[in-house]
Design a protein around this motif. Structure first.
Motif: not given
Lengths: 320, 265
Positions: A186, A203-204, A207-208, A284-286, A288, A313-315, A317-318, A320
């Motif tokens: 990372q 930023r990286i 947060p993780q 978030r992100g960790a 699914r 989290v679904t698609d 926003g695609s 956009a």
């Protein structure tokens, strides 16, 4: 061949299994024992006059106790804020390539983790013994501002210093563990994109690292809420000291302690809920899909199919 | 050459990357034992060789993720990680190193996407944070890049919700978002399931056609043969053989190259 295969699929779907479930006699015996014990507890809570529920109720409404709650919350929140900020700073120092910085952080942690909190509290309260006057100025040179130590460090400040500086030492180790848990790839990826060390951390990495940092920090906060009662030794009136002052007068020790404990339990319960949501945020992100919130779970339980699905989290926003 | 409308940039004579006797060791272990090579502009330069041959290490030296111990390494005519004044070398500050890395994109074997950010957020992170680009503009460009790698419908997904091939394509888009002049690929398909390798190679092929200078550490000999302009075979920290991929792969001159190729082809 083909025909027979298809035939067996349509006609021969086997009957759903209806088997006798495994019995658990041991569990039922356990339930019975617990039920009896619970009944005994309830009985004594109701019929044992020594609990003096009226005194408990009175104590819970006592003005010094209510004020004590406020002081406890203040101490806990301020100490944790200072402790977390200090902890992040110490952790970054500790992980720094500069030997003086990492050595200083190591020394700080060594001192503050290695001596009892109780001792540190009394120490800060007696700071005036070492330095009767505290002043701001040029080191070894003239001073611009000078004040009596006992005025500058009243009991509340001494309590805050004791709790917060001690906490920073523990938080430093928690943050360090979190930072080290983040994959090195990372940092490399961030550096390869031209991000500075500070931006990479902010930023990286942090947060993780939060996923690892939050649960023990929740523990620390709950410990802090209870450990703040140690400031009784320097006579700062927070929740426990307020109770202590009452039973020192009335000798109704147990009812007063019950009242105080109810408040501590209420506060830790609120914190536990808060911790759940913070953990969920940093998941978030960790995962699914995020785990459902307690409210979503309750809705699912009551409303069946109408309940909202876990916030995946679904698609959507695609476009956009 | 005679076209006067074009600025007189030395497109042909200045190599994008130049290595002169590059040495790198970790403690006692010498990983690179004097690498000399040149990567021309717009070239697809393939680095192949057995694991432990130093090819990934060399790649990481190019954007100064690793410091070299001896020799000289230039990117676009400038020394990597140092500045020469007179006959003295001065180490660059972190900030200056970061500034140079902006122009060099890197794609990793294990993708290294930021897991707490969506695909779109991964792509706009560096333009917004490093180049201070306007967020809306960065977003627009990022969507175009995601479109280009065929993932505009996955913009809102987190990396864990994507397949390996999709993650690697997002990683390529993320690197491209900084508009680099050079792209480094460190075994970009080695962590992928076989059926996902093609989609990543397709994106890389497209990049090559557009004239991007690319250095690719790979085990995909088919890709090297088809897309590569130059190929270097490394073993034991030295360049054993180099030339046009088709020549080296079909007619290797060295025993070690032959032995390696017989195992991977």
């Amino acid at each position: 061949m083909n025909k027979t295969d298809q035939g067996s699929v349509t006609s021969g779907r086997p009957e759903a299994i209806k088997a006798v479930p495994v019995r658990h006699p041991g569990r039922w015996a356990g339930v019975a024992v617990i039920a009896v014990l619970a009944a005994m507890l309830l009985h004594t809570l109701i019929y044992n006059p020594a609990f003096m529920w009226d005194v408990v109720w009175q104590t819970m409404q006592d003005r010094t106790v209510l004020h004590g709650i406020w002081v406890t919350i203040e101490l806990t929140v301020l100490s944790m804020v200072i402790g977390v900020v200090g902890g992040v700073l110490l952790a970054v120092m500790r992980l720094s390539g500069n030997a003086v910085l990492s050595g200083t952080a190591w020394f700080y942690i060594w001192i503050f983790r290695g001596t009892p909190l109780l001792v540190q509290l009394v120490f800060w309260n007696n700071i005036g013994y070492l330095w009767p006057k505290l002043s701001i100025g040029i080191p070894f040179g003239p001073s611009f501002f000078s004040e009596d130590a006992n005025t500058l460090v009243p009991v509340f400040t001494a309590a805050l210093l004791g709790l917060a500086l001690n906490e920073a030492a523990y938080m430093a180790e928690i943050v360090r563990a979190g930072v080290q848990s983040v994959d090195e790839g990372q940092t490399e990826a961030a550096h390869a994109l031209g991000m500075s060390k500070a931006a990479t951390m902010r930023r990286i990495v942090l947060p993780q690292a939060m996923r690892v940092i939050i649960p023990p920090t929740g523990n620390e906060t709950i410990s802090m809420l209870k450990n703040s009662s140690l400031v009784q030794v320097i006579a700062l009136v927070e929740l426990f000291t307020a109770g202590h002052d009452i039973y020192a007068r009335t000798f109704q020790t147990v009812p007063v302690l019950i009242a105080v404990s109810i408040y501590y339990l209420l506060m830790t319960s609120v914190m536990t809920v808060g911790q759940y949501y913070i953990e969920r945020h940093y998941a978030r992100g960790a995962n699914r899909t995020l785990p459902p919130t307690p409210i979503q779970r309750l809705r699912a339980l009551l409303g069946g199919s109408s309940a909202r699905k876990p916030a995946a989290v679904t698609d959507e926003g695609s476009q956009a | 050459m005679t076209d006067l409308t074009k600025a007189p940039v030395a497109v042909d004579d200045r190599p994008m990357v130049k290595a002169e006797g590059v040495h790198k060791s970790y403690g006692q272990v010498e990983v690179l034992k004097g690498i000399d090579l040149e990567v021309k502009q717009s070239e697809v330069f393939c680095l192949v060789g057995p694991s432990g041959s130093g090819k990934s290490t060399f790649l990481r030296c190019i954007n100064h993720l690793e410091k070299i111990n001896a020799g000289r390494l230039y990117v676009d005519g400038e020394l990597v990680g140092y500045q020469q004044r007179g006959d003295r070398l001065y180490e660059l500050k972190d900030r200056e190193v970061a500034l140079k890395r902006r122009d060099i994109g890197m794609v990793f074997q294990r993708f290294n996407l930021f897991p707490h950010m969506t695909a779109l957020e991964n792509v706009i992170e560096a333009p917004v944070q490093v180049k201070k680009e306007n967020r809306a503009a960065a977003k627009e460009r990022a969507m175009a890049l995601l479109e280009r790698v065929g993932l505009s419908d996955k913009a809102r997904n987190y990396p864990t919700q994507l397949s390996g091939g999709q993650q690697q394509r997002v990683a390529i888009a993320r690197a491209l978002a900084m508009q680099p002049k050079l792209m480094l690929f460190d075994e970009p398909t080695s962590a992928l399931d076989p059926e996902l390798v093609g989609e990543v190679l397709d994106v890389m092929r497209g990049l090559a056609e557009e004239g991007m200078t690319m250095i690719v550490v790979t085990h995909e000999m088919g890709f090297a043969r088809e897309v590569g302009d130059a190929l270097v075979f490394m073993d034991g920290g030295v360049v054993v053989e180099s030339g046009h991929p088709r020549e080296v792969l079909t007619n290797p001159q060295h025993e070690r190259t032959r032995a390696f190729l017989s195992k991977v082809l």
